[in-house]
Design an enzyme around this catalytic site. Sequence first.
Site, short mmCIF file in Angstrom:
data_model
loop_
_atom_site.label_atom_id
_atom_site.label_comp_id
_atom_site.label_asym_id
_atom_site.label_seq_id
_atom_site.Cartn_x
_atom_site.Cartn_y
_atom_site.Cartn_z
N LEU A 57 10.02 -22.16 5.43
CA LEU A 57 11.15 -21.24 5.24
C LEU A 57 11.53 -21.23 3.76
O LEU A 57 12.50 -21.85 3.34
CB LEU A 57 12.31 -21.76 6.10
CG LEU A 57 13.28 -20.76 6.70
CD1 LEU A 57 14.03 -21.40 7.85
CD2 LEU A 57 14.24 -20.26 5.66
N SER A 58 10.73 -20.55 2.96
CA SER A 58 10.80 -20.70 1.50
C SER A 58 10.54 -19.37 0.81
O SER A 58 9.44 -19.10 0.34
CB SER A 58 9.73 -21.70 1.04
OG SER A 58 9.81 -22.90 1.77
N GLU A 59 11.57 -18.53 0.72
CA GLU A 59 11.36 -17.20 0.13
C GLU A 59 10.89 -17.27 -1.31
O GLU A 59 10.07 -16.46 -1.75
CB GLU A 59 12.65 -16.37 0.22
CG GLU A 59 12.88 -15.72 1.58
CD GLU A 59 13.39 -16.68 2.65
OE1 GLU A 59 13.84 -17.78 2.27
OE2 GLU A 59 13.33 -16.33 3.84
N GLN A 81 11.16 -11.91 6.03
CA GLN A 81 11.50 -11.57 7.41
C GLN A 81 12.57 -10.47 7.54
O GLN A 81 12.47 -9.61 8.40
CB GLN A 81 11.97 -12.84 8.12
CG GLN A 81 11.89 -12.77 9.60
CD GLN A 81 11.86 -14.16 10.20
OE1 GLN A 81 12.85 -14.89 10.12
NE2 GLN A 81 10.75 -14.55 10.78
N PHE A 82 13.57 -10.54 6.69
CA PHE A 82 14.60 -9.49 6.62
C PHE A 82 14.94 -9.30 5.14
O PHE A 82 14.95 -10.27 4.38
CB PHE A 82 15.87 -9.91 7.37
CG PHE A 82 15.74 -9.83 8.87
CD1 PHE A 82 16.03 -8.65 9.56
CD2 PHE A 82 15.32 -10.93 9.59
CE1 PHE A 82 15.90 -8.58 10.93
CE2 PHE A 82 15.19 -10.87 10.98
CZ PHE A 82 15.48 -9.69 11.65
N PRO A 88 17.07 -14.71 -2.75
CA PRO A 88 16.67 -15.97 -3.38
C PRO A 88 15.40 -15.81 -4.21
O PRO A 88 15.22 -16.49 -5.22
CB PRO A 88 16.43 -16.91 -2.20
CG PRO A 88 17.18 -16.33 -1.07
CD PRO A 88 17.23 -14.84 -1.29
N HIS A 128 21.08 -9.36 7.22
CA HIS A 128 19.89 -8.80 7.86
C HIS A 128 19.82 -7.28 7.70
O HIS A 128 18.91 -6.68 8.24
CB HIS A 128 19.89 -9.12 9.36
CG HIS A 128 19.59 -10.55 9.72
ND1 HIS A 128 20.38 -11.59 9.35
CD2 HIS A 128 18.56 -11.09 10.42
CE1 HIS A 128 19.88 -12.72 9.82
NE2 HIS A 128 18.77 -12.45 10.46
#
Lengths: 321, 389
Positions: A57-59, A81-82, A88, A128
């Site tokens: 989970l690492s944009e 994802q969104f 970030p 989102h």
Amino acid sequence: MQATIVQAVNDALHTEMERDDRVVVFGEDVAESGGVFRATDELLEEFGSKRVVDTPLSEIAIVGGAAGMAMYGYRPVAEIQFSGFLPPAFDQLVTNASRIRWRTRGELSAPMVVRMPYGAGVRALEHHSESLEGAYGHIPGLQVVVPSTPADTKGLLTAAIRDPDPVLFMEPKRIYRSIREEIPEGEHEVPIGEAAIRSEGEDVTVVAWGAMMPPTLEAVEHGSVDAEVIDLRSISPMDTETVVESVKKTGRCVVVHEGPRTLGVGSEIVARINDEALMYLESPVERVTGFDTPVPLLSMEDFYFPHPPRILDGIEAALSD
Amino acid sequence: MSDRESDIRVPPATGDDGGGEVRYLSQSDLSVPTHQIVAPDGSYDAEAIPDLDDGELLDLYRWMVTDRVFSRRMVNIQRRGELGTFGSTRGQEASIIGSAFTLRPEDWLYVGRAWTPMFMRGASMTDMILFWRGIEEGQEAFAKHNSQIAISIGSHLPLVAGIAWGMHLDDADAVATAYLGDGATSTGAAHEGINLAGSLGLPALFFCQNNGYAISMPYGKQSGANTIAQKALAYGIDAIRVDGQDVLAVYDAVQSARERVKDGEPVFVESVTYRLDAHTTSDDPTRYREDEEVEHWEAHDPIERYREFLKSEGLWSEIDHDAIVEEIDAEFDEALAAANEMEERAVSEMFAHLYDELPPELARQLAEFEELLERRPEMYDYIEQRPKG
């Protein structure tokens, strides 16, 4: 084949991964689960775990990692994802991805795609529902593409994957499954940077893109206006010529977008019309946009983005002067 | 020699000299104990029981059941179309309640997946229902109880470090607590927030519920680290790894951590637990995990384990489980009815609270929109009526 927008994304990924084994797909939940919207369904089964990868989970690492992988010679297609989770990684777009070619004086480039669903109207949680193409279009060196139909989605995503420079590919998630149309089998490319004229008309030019296309077309039809509707398709680079030529013909223009009004893409379109077609204008260019507020939580989000009556109101205002 | 040189402090090499060989430091060199008081079979060391009176021990049970009932009811009303989406906490009750039971009203709490701790601090079920219906007012009530929910994963850790920084400057007798999940420890924000707390010695308590999955991603693929607890050591922060299915162990660990945090030493707690339900009501976990795994954890229910403990202590006879469930169901019914009573809100709500004072351009946008809604009532045909709240 008949496909929705999200199926067109999936089809383009399948086709391009088959054609070019340097194309690698990654992001959160894209492999095992096939993506939260199923955009990457079946890719893992077909192309294996080296080319279809679930990331942590690492944009920041997803976008920065895509840039590095692209510099090295691969063709990464990363999913955020969104769209609300891209901020970030904004730093990686600004600081690295968009500038690799410029920084290395053309020695290296970052041919990468970052795909992400954007926009309000699907009853999601905070962060989102954003539509910040204006902010991303502001980054020199980054291309920003927003399709509105299944066939364009396949063609533009294909072009984005093949493009030698980075592309942010914003997918209108509200209409992911609401439009179904015939899309070309096999390879299909739609050039980035060219707008499409969705309907020809003489009285007013209406410019929109992405999830705003269906309500715009409905407004035009509903109002029985002889409007020329332009689907911009690319925010950056922007097809000024198609817009300007249309405005020279109609003398009036309305820009419709979902994102906030201030410093939005509409502002830039108005400026370009002023630059190149001011003397053709018969009335001020109207903007029908989201508000300068965060997208409300789901109970009121439907008040936020333009619906056909609001768009029609803008068109009538442009026609009334 | 400049004056600055005296300010440059490089930590001295410590330990032995390595004997001229390249030697690797490895996480496997470190034994990481997992704190446990009540074993899965219900046995326990009576000496290790934390200092809680019978009433408090019974409260722990009641709050765990509250958490379970609330999740069940929320998932049910979501399926009836009365909520947008919801993330159940079933399976994590011991972890959630054990930790929250240590917090004091003056502490701050930023949660990821945990609602009952906010009830324990005074937030109402009605406000929680409103929040999950996408009605902003719920959050106003949370904030009054020093509580917030973070939706963007990991984004709250720097914020919590900042709150703790303020507490530090104020010499406050309180701690700032971030609840986070295993996935959050992969975000950049988490690292920066924890590092800031470590470097400045801030009263921040990081409570990580490792519930096994970040949507579809199992912890084993989320990180190469053996445990999440070990990550804290790199920031110079002490860590505790605790059995998150053992409410007494979690209470004991976090209570101990809170004491230390209060004195300006941040602590990271990894609570090992399991998410029995889907990530949210929009998620289908059968795509990425095996039924056998879920069944294994179903058989290791944290509430059942605590029940065994209460029986051994002779306290179970004081509990009427069915009556508790009935009461909580009734409380939920009442909260839902109150949420349903909420009047429809005006569009001005969208513009409210963005700034202290509404700037002229925003006022203009609001006035134009209100005028449009009046002039074109057909707008409402397009603005679907959302779940009533």
